[in-house]
Design an enzyme around this catalytic site. Structure first.
Site, PDB file in Angstrom:
ATOM      1  N   TYR A   1      34.019  65.826  33.187  1.00 25.17           N
ATOM      2  CA  TYR A   1      34.200  65.757  34.643  1.00 25.17           C
ATOM      3  C   TYR A   1      33.353  66.828  35.307  1.00 25.17           C
ATOM      4  CZ  TYR A   1      38.381  62.938  33.523  1.00 25.17           C
ATOM      5  OH  TYR A   1      39.250  61.985  33.054  1.00 25.17           O
TER       6      TYR A   1
ATOM      7  N   PHE B   1      44.468  56.169  36.756  1.00 25.13           N
ATOM      8  CA  PHE B   1      44.407  55.371  37.990  1.00 25.13           C
ATOM      9  C   PHE B   1      45.802  54.896  38.433  1.00 25.13           C
ATOM     10  CE2 PHE B   1      39.762  53.892  36.994  1.00 25.13           C
ATOM     11  CZ  PHE B   1      39.296  55.152  37.330  1.00 25.13           C
ATOM     12  N   PRO B   2      46.808  55.781  38.429  1.00 25.06           N
ATOM     13  CA  PRO B   2      48.158  55.355  38.835  1.00 25.06           C
ATOM     14  C   PRO B   2      48.221  54.886  40.278  1.00 25.06           C
ATOM     15  CG  PRO B   2      48.023  57.755  38.714  1.00 25.06           C
ATOM     16  CD  PRO B   2      46.750  57.223  38.123  1.00 25.06           C
ATOM     17  N   LEU B   3      47.264  55.371  41.086  1.00 22.37           N
ATOM     18  CA  LEU B   3      47.225  54.955  42.496  1.00 22.37           C
ATOM     19  C   LEU B   3      46.057  53.998  42.757  1.00 22.37           C
ATOM     20  CD1 LEU B   3      47.978  58.447  44.101  1.00 22.37           C
ATOM     21  CD2 LEU B   3      49.540  56.493  43.895  1.00 22.37           C
ATOM     22  N   GLY B   4      45.454  53.512  41.679  1.00 20.18           N
ATOM     23  CA  GLY B   4      44.332  52.586  41.828  1.00 20.18           C
ATOM     24  C   GLY B   4      42.985  53.261  41.636  1.00 20.18           C
ATOM     25  N   GLY B   5      42.967  54.568  41.473  1.00 23.87           N
ATOM     26  CA  GLY B   5      41.710  55.283  41.217  1.00 23.87           C
ATOM     27  C   GLY B   5      40.767  55.232  42.396  1.00 23.87           C
ATOM     28  N   PHE B   6      39.530  54.746  42.131  1.00 23.32           N
ATOM     29  CA  PHE B   6      38.507  54.734  43.196  1.00 23.32           C
ATOM     30  C   PHE B   6      38.763  53.621  44.218  1.00 23.32           C
ATOM     31  CE2 PHE B   6      36.423  56.684  39.484  1.00 23.32           C
ATOM     32  CZ  PHE B   6      36.105  57.917  40.045  1.00 23.32           C
TER      33      PHE B   6
ATOM     34  N   PRO C   1      41.952  52.384  46.068  1.00 23.37           N
ATOM     35  CA  PRO C   1      43.395  52.573  46.249  1.00 23.37           C
ATOM     36  C   PRO C   1      44.162  51.250  46.230  1.00 23.37           C
ATOM     37  CG  PRO C   1      42.149  53.823  47.883  1.00 23.37           C
ATOM     38  CD  PRO C   1      41.144  53.007  47.104  1.00 23.37           C
ATOM     39  N   LEU C   2      45.343  51.282  45.616  1.00 25.03           N
ATOM     40  CA  LEU C   2      46.188  50.093  45.521  1.00 25.03           C
ATOM     41  C   LEU C   2      46.458  49.528  46.908  1.00 25.03           C
ATOM     42  CD1 LEU C   2      48.966  51.325  43.062  1.00 25.03           C
ATOM     43  CD2 LEU C   2      47.275  49.518  42.619  1.00 25.03           C
TER      44      LEU C   2
HETATM   45  N1  LIG Z   1      41.089  58.456  30.255  1.00 28.12           N
HETATM   46  C1  LIG Z   1      40.264  57.954  31.113  1.00 28.12           C
HETATM   47  O1  LIG Z   1      39.346  57.199  30.762  1.00 28.12           O
HETATM   48  C2  LIG Z   1      40.446  58.288  32.562  1.00 28.12           C
HETATM   49  C3  LIG Z   1      39.722  57.562  33.530  1.00 28.12           C
HETATM   50  C4  LIG Z   1      39.959  57.883  34.856  1.00 28.12           C
HETATM   51  C5  LIG Z   1      40.841  58.875  35.206  1.00 28.12           C
HETATM   52  N2  LIG Z   1      41.499  59.575  34.245  1.00 28.12           N
HETATM   53  C6  LIG Z   1      42.496  60.622  34.612  1.00 28.12           C
HETATM   54  O2  LIG Z   1      43.437  60.049  35.488  1.00 28.12           O
HETATM   55  C7  LIG Z   1      43.630  60.886  36.634  1.00 28.12           C
HETATM   56  C8  LIG Z   1      44.035  60.058  37.830  1.00 28.12           C
HETATM   57  O3  LIG Z   1      42.978  59.211  38.226  1.00 28.12           O
HETATM   58  P1  LIG Z   1      42.304  59.251  39.655  1.00 28.12           P
HETATM   59  O4  LIG Z   1      42.524  60.564  40.307  1.00 28.12           O
HETATM   60  O5  LIG Z   1      40.910  58.804  39.499  1.00 28.12           O
HETATM   61  O6  LIG Z   1      43.046  58.091  40.389  1.00 28.12           O
HETATM   62  P2  LIG Z   1      44.466  57.967  41.157  1.00 28.12           P
HETATM   63  O7  LIG Z   1      45.366  59.079  40.798  1.00 28.12           O
HETATM   64  O8  LIG Z   1      44.902  56.572  40.938  1.00 28.12           O
HETATM   65  O9  LIG Z   1      44.035  58.052  42.675  1.00 28.12           O
HETATM   66  C9  LIG Z   1      43.416  59.162  43.220  1.00 28.12           C
HETATM   67  C10 LIG Z   1      42.971  58.761  44.608  1.00 28.12           C
HETATM   68  O10 LIG Z   1      44.134  58.564  45.429  1.00 28.12           O
HETATM   69  C11 LIG Z   1      44.006  59.332  46.610  1.00 28.12           C
HETATM   70  N3  LIG Z   1      45.337  59.864  46.955  1.00 28.12           N
HETATM   71  C12 LIG Z   1      46.169  60.570  46.161  1.00 28.12           C
HETATM   72  N4  LIG Z   1      47.308  60.860  46.816  1.00 28.12           N
HETATM   73  C13 LIG Z   1      47.197  60.331  48.059  1.00 28.12           C
HETATM   74  C14 LIG Z   1      48.038  60.303  49.201  1.00 28.12           C
HETATM   75  N5  LIG Z   1      49.239  60.887  49.198  1.00 28.12           N
HETATM   76  N6  LIG Z   1      47.585  59.659  50.304  1.00 28.12           N
HETATM   77  C15 LIG Z   1      46.382  59.080  50.329  1.00 28.12           C
HETATM   78  N7  LIG Z   1      45.525  59.070  49.274  1.00 28.12           N
HETATM   79  C16 LIG Z   1      45.933  59.685  48.146  1.00 28.12           C
HETATM   80  C17 LIG Z   1      43.048  60.451  46.287  1.00 28.12           C
HETATM   81  O11 LIG Z   1      42.362  60.815  47.462  1.00 28.12           O
HETATM   82  P3  LIG Z   1      42.506  62.306  48.070  1.00 28.12           P
HETATM   83  O12 LIG Z   1      41.693  63.185  47.198  1.00 28.12           O
HETATM   84  O13 LIG Z   1      41.987  62.141  49.447  1.00 28.12           O
HETATM   85  O14 LIG Z   1      43.959  62.632  48.053  1.00 28.12           O
HETATM   86  C18 LIG Z   1      42.121  59.818  45.260  1.00 28.12           C
HETATM   87  O15 LIG Z   1      41.054  59.171  45.921  1.00 28.12           O
HETATM   88  C19 LIG Z   1      42.301  61.599  36.778  1.00 28.12           C
HETATM   89  O16 LIG Z   1      42.400  62.770  37.486  1.00 28.12           O
HETATM   90  C20 LIG Z   1      41.916  61.815  35.332  1.00 28.12           C
HETATM   91  O17 LIG Z   1      42.481  63.028  34.895  1.00 28.12           O
HETATM   92  C21 LIG Z   1      41.324  59.277  32.938  1.00 28.12           C
END
Ligand SMILES: NC(=O)c1ccc[n+]([C@@H]2O[C@H](COP(=O)([O-])OP(=O)(O)OC[C@H]3O[C@@H](n4cnc5c(N)ncnc54)[C@H](OP(=O)(O)O)[C@@H]3O)[C@@H](O)[C@H]2O)c1
Length: 288
Positions: free
Chosen positions: A64, A213-218, A220-221
């Site tokens: 990262y 991607f619990p919130l849909g990742g890039f 958003p859900l």
């Molecule tokens: N193993 C793998 O291959 C893999 C792949 C991808 C990710 N990961 C891990 O999974 C973790 C989670 O994934 P992710 O961060 O990409 O996706 P995510 O948790 O599904 O979603 C993050 C996105 O949601 C937004 N968000 C979060 N809280 C919010 C809120 N209260 N209101 C509005 N928007 C909100 C964030 O924007 P803001 O910044 O504006 O809040 C960000 O754009 C990563 O950090 C990483 O550690 C692992």
């Protein structure tokens, strides 16, 4: 320490107790997960706030940035509180276009483990996930060589616990014939439920399932059913999506990402929402 209760309680990864509500650091590395964050001080503040709120599980990877999130974690939080456990991943690197080519040869993995130790400022990594597949998702094939390499590094004392990521159910089973695993980190959320059966199996074995991607990742859900339930409960869709995961199975750990202290606090407060059977039945229709 904050007075906000951390929803979901705790889970034990091997001998490490962590809050089920963790923090995923990936998006702190800025656009495309390449390079420094747009707001460096803000990124450090989010990490400090996570620990201040009582979160004891942070997910990262040397890929990262590359190295950026590890360096931010070290700058914000080192020396680490004893209760904090950092999970990292090896098995992919970065190219000059921001791609994620696999790096799973024994030498790649040894290098990646040492890079994580160095950038995080640790002598032992609490948890290392072998990241398999590619950006399209899990791909079939044996993980024997790379996982045996990590098991050897574990025997050398550089890694406490092992997991697999972006893995098929067959690869999870194969990993367990080589060394014990404490978690599987795969893509899963309200709308992507390919791993439903695997989650239940792992729960029976005491192995954590950590959805990325619990919130849909890039992307958003977005779903009318999610908005309807959220509207009825006077909550945000993000809160409902996180609460649903916590209620889905006790072995699910959250590593939702955010670069905003406000969103982090909203997520901690919202994930404790109690969903009724009716709410869950409505939400279950989204991914089925
Ligand atoms: N193993 C793998 O291959 C893999 C792949 C991808 C990710 N990961 C891990 O999974 C973790 C989670 O994934 P992710 O961060 O990409 O996706 P995510 O948790 O599904 O979603 C993050 C996105 O949601 C937004 N968000 C979060 N809280 C919010 C809120 N209260 N209101 C509005 N928007 C909100 C964030 O924007 P803001 O910044 O504006 O809040 C960000 O754009 C990563 O950090 C990483 O550690 C692992």
């Amino acid at each position: 320490m904050s007075t906000l209760p951390i929803p979901g309680g705790t889970w034990t990864l091997g001998d490490l107790t962590v809050t089920r509500f963790g923090y995923g650091a990936m998006q702190l590395a800025g656009p495309g997960v390449m390079g420094p964050p747009a707001d460096r001080d803000g990124a450090l503040a989010v990490l400090r706030e996570a620990v201040e709120l009582g979160i004891t599980h942070i997910d990262t990877a040397a890929a990262y940035g590359p190295r950026v999130t590890n360096q931010l974690i070290r700058e914000a939080l080192h020396p680490y509180p004893e209760s904090l456990h950092i999970a990292t991943k090896v098995g992919a690197t970065r190219d000059e276009h921001g791609g994620w080519p696999p790096a799973r040869r024994p030498d790649d993995l040894r290098r990646a483990v040492h890079e994580n130790l160095e950038t995080l400022g640790l002598d032992v990594l609490d948890l290392v996930n072998l990241r398999l597949g590619d950006a399209r998702g899990p791909r079939p094939g044996s993980l024997a060589e790379p996982f045996e390499t990590l098991a050897e590094l574990q025997r050398q004392g550089l890694i406490r616990h092992l997991g697999v990521s972006n893995a098929t159910a067959e690869q999870v089973a194969e990993a367990r014939t080589i060394a014990p695993i404490v978690c599987v980190q795969n893509m899963y959320n309200l709308a992507h439920r390919h791993d439903d059966e695997l989650i239940d199996e792992l729960a029976g074995e005491g192995i954590a399932y950590v959805p990325f991607f619990p919130l849909g990742g890039f992307s958003p859900l977005q779903s009318s059913a999610l908005s309807a339930v959220a509207g009825r409960l006077g909550a945000t869709p993000m809160s409902v999506a996180l609460a649903w995961l916590l209620q889905r199975s006790p072995n699910i750990l959250l590593i939702a990402g955010t670069s905003s202290v406000t969103h982090l606090r909203e997520n901690v407060a919202g994930a404790g929402l109690s969903l009724s059977d009716e709410d869950v039945a409505e939400l279950d229709k989204i991914g089925r």
